[in-house]
Design a protein around this motif. Structure first.
Motif, PDB file in Angstrom:
ATOM      1  N   LYS A 188       0.838  -1.209   0.000  1.00 54.94           N
ATOM      2  CA  LYS A 188       0.000   0.000   0.000  1.00 54.94           C
ATOM      3  C   LYS A 188       0.869   1.254   0.000  1.00 54.94           C
ATOM      4  O   LYS A 188       0.634   2.192  -0.771  1.00 54.94           O
ATOM      5  CB  LYS A 188      -0.933  -0.016   1.218  1.00 54.94           C
ATOM      6  N   GLU A 238      -3.512  -5.280  -3.092  1.00 53.22           N
ATOM      7  CA  GLU A 238      -4.054  -6.529  -2.556  1.00 53.22           C
ATOM      8  C   GLU A 238      -3.557  -7.730  -3.352  1.00 53.22           C
ATOM      9  O   GLU A 238      -3.234  -8.777  -2.791  1.00 53.22           O
ATOM     10  CB  GLU A 238      -5.579  -6.490  -2.566  1.00 53.22           C
ATOM     11  N   ASN A 276      -1.237 -10.805  -1.746  1.00 52.83           N
ATOM     12  CA  ASN A 276      -1.598 -12.222  -1.829  1.00 52.83           C
ATOM     13  C   ASN A 276      -0.545 -13.036  -2.573  1.00 52.83           C
ATOM     14  O   ASN A 276      -0.238 -14.178  -2.201  1.00 52.83           O
ATOM     15  CB  ASN A 276      -2.953 -12.368  -2.527  1.00 52.83           C
TER      16      ASN A 276
END
Length: 614
Positions: A405, A576, A580
């Motif tokens: 982020k 995201e 992952n």
């Protein structure tokens, strides 16, 4: 002749251009500032992760590029550390010879560092004849000066393999936390440093048999005899070289405990041979001869290596590493050199980092957690973004965390919105309104003088930060100088109206801002060299030095090149996906801890484990 092949006119101060001469063999120059830079030698049995990159090679590269841009005579040396137990273990796992393993991973490291724009003057390796010659010469000088002694060590011995088991050839249950797959030198689960004989239910990693204990003779470096010498040296140089607080704290803790004899040999086949007949089946321990790799790698770069390493009056040595490696560079290695009674170029400044963690976890190649060098390449994200982010979160005084982020935010909100916007806006305006030619301009009005003063104040802070290896602060200051440029454009209201109604003011804004961009190409060059190359290509200017003050080095009549985008936006939704992708397995899936800890008496081992590498 096509217009694209016509040479553009240059009106640039000729004294600012850098002449780096990358193929020239560099030697110290009397009377000049000679800077020798090393980064901790990465161990050859793995793929470097982002923490490894920022902890040594990238940090050292930023300082090396800064030093060159300040016209210091600079040599940056590094290479792979290839001897030792970890190499034998990894080669055994992969079913290849130690040399084949070293060749494979040396090439892999070199490829990754090249992609990261690491500008070594020479990237070598420790499996060379020069390493053997220099290590053995230092050893024999210490031996003849009575700093070495022989002693008996109790070690684990595998009867099936018919050999003593080095730390990493042994696994067993950690006596501290109960983890069943602890190594003989360290428990990967709790982090506790261990001696192999402390393990509960030890087993040979090769055939899983239970080893026995057996005595073995080894050579010890008597650090106690060298303590006063090294203490006197540390007291002087830690002040002169402005060592970081954590470097001084770690070093003083070793000295306060009192230095003791330390084993410097191992029962291995892969290493530098010990040059004593009674020890001919043994090799040097990695932490005795690995730092000597700095010398031998320089010797592979030039036969006149001693001009760098035996020249303390004319050369300043700067060394970069993770905090785990500090005592071996501030105590062990200096003791080895001081004990020879020769004039060595010893450490001047040591720059260390704490740990960079990944999304609140530790990097782990085996569990697939975190971004490693080859992963960074495969994302397709430009190297400059990686370099910028890693330096911006460099763990200089405490641990820091890599998050996707924040990574994406810094690209979009800092690189793209600040520096990228400034350069693109001005270059496009000059191409469109001034036919790519710098107009005649003045810079004596209040707004221009205010900008110049602010930039000069910031430039002074930037230089002070880089001189003191405060790399994060230097980067923050560089971005603030860019913000000053954007603020100046906003206050000046650079647009079509200004061009049409106040051409004289518009010319001043363009002339001053183009020169500011030229300055930015220099001060960002240590951090993002490929971005600086893109800027100077657009400016049609040579790579320039980092000056003491902001000056108008691009003059009227200079023709610039075409506009290019420095950065591209990264979709925030990708955060995201990347999280992952690099999450790997959770720690709970791989740990094997006994519910009730077993206890076992263990025999103390005289060999202290020092193999914790950053």
């Amino acid at each position: 002749m096509s217009s694209s092949s016509v040479a553009l006119a240059r009106k640039i101060n000729p004294n600012v251009a850098l002449d780096l001469q990358p193929d020239k063999i560099r030697l110290p120059i009397p009377g000049e500032r000679n800077v020798l830079i090393t980064s901790a030698l990465p161990y050859v049995n793995n793929v470097p992760h982002l923490g490894n990159v920022i902890g040594s090679v990238l940090s050292a590269d930023v300082f090396a590029r800064y030093s060159r841009a300040r016209n210091y005579n600079t040599l940056y040396i590094c290479g792979t550390d290839e001897y030792g137990t970890a190499t034998e273990t990894k080669a055994q796992e992969e079913g290849i010879s130690c040399q084949e393993l070293c060749d494979k991973y040396h090439s892999l490291h070199a490829k990754i560092y090249k992609w990261f724009d690491i500008g070594f003057d020479y990237f070598g390796r420790t499996t060379t004849q020069q390493q053997t010659d220099i290590s053995q010469e230092i050893f024999l000088k210490l031996y003849n000066k009575d700093y070495l002694s022989e002693d008996i060590v109790i070690q684990l011995f595998c009867e099936k393999c018919q050999r003593f088991l080095a730390d990493r050839f042994v696994e067993g249950t950690c006596p501290k936390c109960g983890y069943e797959d602890a190594r003989g030198d360290q428990c990967d689960y709790c982090g506790q440093l261990l001696n192999s004989v402390e393990l509960i239910n030890p087993r040979c990693k090769t055939d899983s048999s239970t080893p026995i204990t057996r005595k073995s003779s080894h050579m010890f470096l008597d650090l106690s005899k060298l303590q006063q010498k090294v203490e006197d040296w540390i007291e002087k140089v830690s002040v002169e070289g402005k060592w970081s607080a954590n470097s001084k704290t770690i070093t003083q803790s070793w000295l306060k405990e009192g230095l003791r004899p330390r084993c410097i040999t191992r029962d291995l086949s892969w290493g530098t041979p010990v040059p004593l007949k009674e020890m001919e089946q043994k090799v040097f321990y990695v932490w005795f001869d690995a730092p000597i790799g700095y010398l031998s790698i320089t010797a592979n770069y030039t036969n006149e290596w001693e001009k760098w390493w035996k020249n303390p009056d004319q050369v300043k040595l700067y060394q970069f590493m993770g905090k785990d490696n500090v005592p071996f560079h501030t105590v062990m290695f200096p003791c080895s050199l001081l004990g020879t009674d020769e004039e060595w170029t010893l450490l001047h400044h040591i720059s260390t980092t704490e740990y960079l963690n990944y999304e609140n976890a530790k990097f782990s190649k085996s569990r697939g957690i975190g971004v490693f060098g080859d992963d960074a390449i495969n994302t397709g994200i430009p190297v400059s973004v990686w370099r910028y982010y890693l330096i911006s979160c460099r763990p200089e005084t405490s641990d820091s965390i890599f998050t996707w982020k924040e990574f994406i935010s810094k690209n979009n909100n800092e690189l793209l919105a600040n520096l990228g916007n400034l350069v693109n806006r001005v270059i496009k305006f000059v191409v469109a309104k001034f036919n790519s030619t710098v107009p005649s301009f003045s810079y004596d009005s209040e707004s221009e003088q205010r900008l110049i003063k602010n930039v000069n104040d910031l430039l002074k802070n930037y230089i002070d930060s880089l001189e003191n290896i405060k790399l994060r602060a230097g980067l923050e200051t560089a971005m603030e100088i860019s913000r000053q440029g954007n603020g100046y454009l906003q206050d000046s209201k650079l647009d079509n109206t200004l061009f049409e109604k106040n051409p004289e003011k518009c010319a001043s804004v363009i002339g001053v801002t183009l020169n500011l961009i030229y300055l930015l190409s220099a001060i960002f060059s240590p951090y993002m060299p490929s971005v600086s190359e893109c800027i100077i290509r657009q400016l049609n200017a040579p790579l320039r030095n980092i000056p003491d003050t902001f000056a108008m080095d691009i003059g009227p009549g200079h023709q610039i090149g075409k506009a290019e985008y420095l950065f591209k936006r990264i979709d925030e939704k990708m955060a995201e996906e990347y999280v992952n992708k690099f999450a790997g397995e959770s720690k709970d899936k791989v740990k094997k801890v006994k519910k009730s800890k077993k206890s076992s008496k263990s025999t103390n081992n005289a060999i202290t484990s020092e193999n914790s590498k950053s």
